[in-house]
Design an enzyme around this catalytic site. Structure first.
Site, PDB file in Angstrom:
ATOM      1  N   LYS A 115      58.599  78.370  70.364  1.00 57.05           N
ATOM      2  CA  LYS A 115      59.129  77.113  70.913  1.00 57.05           C
ATOM      3  C   LYS A 115      58.458  75.867  70.310  1.00 57.05           C
ATOM      4  O   LYS A 115      59.069  74.819  70.185  1.00 57.05           O
ATOM      5  CB  LYS A 115      58.959  77.083  72.430  1.00 57.05           C
ATOM      6  CG  LYS A 115      59.728  78.176  73.153  1.00 57.05           C
ATOM      7  CD  LYS A 115      60.983  77.641  73.761  1.00 57.05           C
ATOM      8  CE  LYS A 115      61.928  78.661  74.337  1.00 57.05           C
ATOM      9  NZ  LYS A 115      61.398  79.898  74.866  1.00 57.05           N
ATOM     10  N   SER A 150      58.816  87.042  69.143  1.00 55.61           N
ATOM     11  CA  SER A 150      58.973  85.620  69.464  1.00 55.61           C
ATOM     12  C   SER A 150      57.804  85.015  70.238  1.00 55.61           C
ATOM     13  O   SER A 150      57.562  83.816  70.157  1.00 55.61           O
ATOM     14  CB  SER A 150      60.283  85.407  70.230  1.00 55.61           C
ATOM     15  OG  SER A 150      60.330  86.227  71.376  1.00 55.61           O
ATOM     16  N   GLU A 174      63.560  69.916  79.562  1.00 60.11           N
ATOM     17  CA  GLU A 174      63.784  70.866  80.648  1.00 60.11           C
ATOM     18  C   GLU A 174      62.947  72.094  80.349  1.00 60.11           C
ATOM     19  O   GLU A 174      62.560  72.330  79.206  1.00 60.11           O
ATOM     20  CB  GLU A 174      65.255  71.261  80.703  1.00 60.11           C
ATOM     21  CG  GLU A 174      65.661  72.427  79.766  1.00 60.11           C
ATOM     22  CD  GLU A 174      65.515  72.125  78.276  1.00 60.11           C
ATOM     23  OE1 GLU A 174      65.544  70.925  77.928  1.00 60.11           O
ATOM     24  OE2 GLU A 174      65.355  73.061  77.482  1.00 60.11           O
TER      25      GLU A 174
END
Ligand SMILES: *Cc1c(COP(=O)(O)O)cnc(C)c1O
Length: 394
Positions: free
Chosen positions: A92, A378, A114
């Site tokens: 991210k 990830s 968010e």
């Protein structure tokens, strides 16, 4: 950094994507597209992003061979692209940091974001602290209770975390609230969306900043083995790490697979498998494959992993799936837990529950005769320790 500056608004033969946004957001979205276009054409921006990715995020992340896992499952080679080793523990940060740099370039001193499980919120809060931007993160109250450590991390990084009471108090409501807040503050604030979702230009923007994963991995695989793998596989929530890994391999003769959350059942509300279980619909500004009931109401979803628990698949990945460029599989909660256990015991790496969905599909890939595979890990699983303990009886 991408080699092309194409910013498609629609994807594939189904024409997924688009910009289904309220009037109040049209100007800021157009301003964002123009800023992105200018930034991508500016070598100064490219250099700045590259440096920050190196010194702050820790890129390039390693490509780690997993020989014991490979032997146990019958592969010649398994390669892991280690986004779990990025700063803040997942992919991210690639997007959050790039968008924060873009915001600063646009003269915006405030960031709105968010978050669902909190991983994107933590990455954004970290990027904002690094760049001296004010950060407000919208998070459903149910998620705040479930993910308390991430709320604490965001606050330690100086972010304000605003609880959203509406609906189920989860990601869907948090996105609604963040978009509303942005519409009211768009002169001063930039909205950092966390996955390859939302109205144009967000899906393209997020994917562009995540393809660093696949570009590195492709080069590393060639350096390490002299060959490309026979398959590349990643999990898919909104689709950002999946696209990031798979897109740089789109022209290669190999199998590309994205794995969705199969949850705990086949019925609507029991999973988050949008490709096998969804239909075309519009949510949060784009047309894409969406889980919905017969009246078109967005369905509830379920998954053991918060990061995959979202009713819509990003439009570009939905289009690649519909056009048979990417295969989309589903892994159940139980299969994901087993996949995680394998990696822990055989390689000493604790994967995020999201990443475990890709790991869970390795036995099936081996069965189908694949000998070499590159898997997108990830994120790291520290955030999921409580779930692993409870569900694996440790
Ligand atoms: C958020 C998250 C995902 C899912 O999001 P994508 O946009 O589909 O990548 C997957 N893995 C981890 C570790 C995450 O934090």
């Amino acid at each position: 950094m991408p080699s092309t500056f194409e910013l498609p608004t629609r994807f594939g033969t189904a024409g997924y994507g688009g910009c289904y946004a309220p009037e109040t957001l049209m100007m800021p979205l157009m301003e964002l597209e123009a800023a992105l276009r200018a930034a991508l054409a500016d070598p100064t921006f490219e250099a700045e992003l590259k440096t920050e990715l190196r010194v702050f995020v820790g890129r390039p992340t390693p490509l780690t061979p997993a020989p014991r896992l490979a032997a146990a499952l019958g592969f010649r080679q398994v390669l892991l692209k280690r986004e779990d080793l990025s700063h803040t523990g997942a992919h991210k940060i690639n997007n959050a940091l790039a968008q924060a740099l873009l915001a600063r370039r646009m003269g915006k001193a405030e960031i709105i974001a968010e978050t669902g499980a909190g991983q994107h919120g933590v990455a954004t809060a970290a990027a904002c602290a690094r760049l001296g931007l004010k950060c407000t993160v919208y998070m459903g109250v149910t998620d705040m209770a479930r993910q308390a450590p991430n709320v604490a991390r965001m606050r330690l990084f100086g972010a304000e975390v605003v609880g959203v009471e509406a609906g189920q108090g989860t990601l869907k409501e948090a996105v609604n609230e963040a978009l509303r807040a942005w519409a009211g503050r768009c002169d001063a604030a930039h909205y950092i969306l966390g996955s390859a979702l939302g109205p144009h230009p967000f899906p393209t923007l997020v994917r562009t900043f995540q393809t660093v994963i696949g570009e590195e991995a492709r080069r590393q695989a060639l350096d390490l083995t002299g060959n490309l793998p026979e398959a590349v596989i990643a999990c898919a929530g909104g689709g950002s790490n999946g696209l990031g890994l798979l897109v740089p391999f789109l022209k290669d003769p190999l199998r590309r697979i994205a794995v969705e959350a199969g949850g705990h059942g086949e019925g609507l509300g029991e999973h988050a498998a949008r490709v096998s279980g969804g239909r075309a619909g519009v949510l949060h500004g784009c047309k894409t494959l969406l889980l919905q009931d017969e009246e078109g109401r967005t369905a509830e979803t379920a998954s053991i992993s918060a990061g995959l628990d979202y009713p819509a698949l990003g439009p570009e990945l939905a289009a690649l799936a519909s056009d048979h460029m990417v295969e989309v599989w589903r892994a159940s909660d139980e299969e994901a837990l087993l996949g995680a256990q394998h990696l822990c015991q055989l390689e000493g790496i604790l994967p995020a529950l999201e990443s475990s969905h890709a790991l869970a599909m390795l036995p099936r890939l081996a069965q189908e005769g694949i000998g070499t595979v590159l898997l997108g890990l990830s994120g790291r699983g520290d955030k999921d320790l409580a779930t692993y303990q409870a569900r694996l009886g440790i």
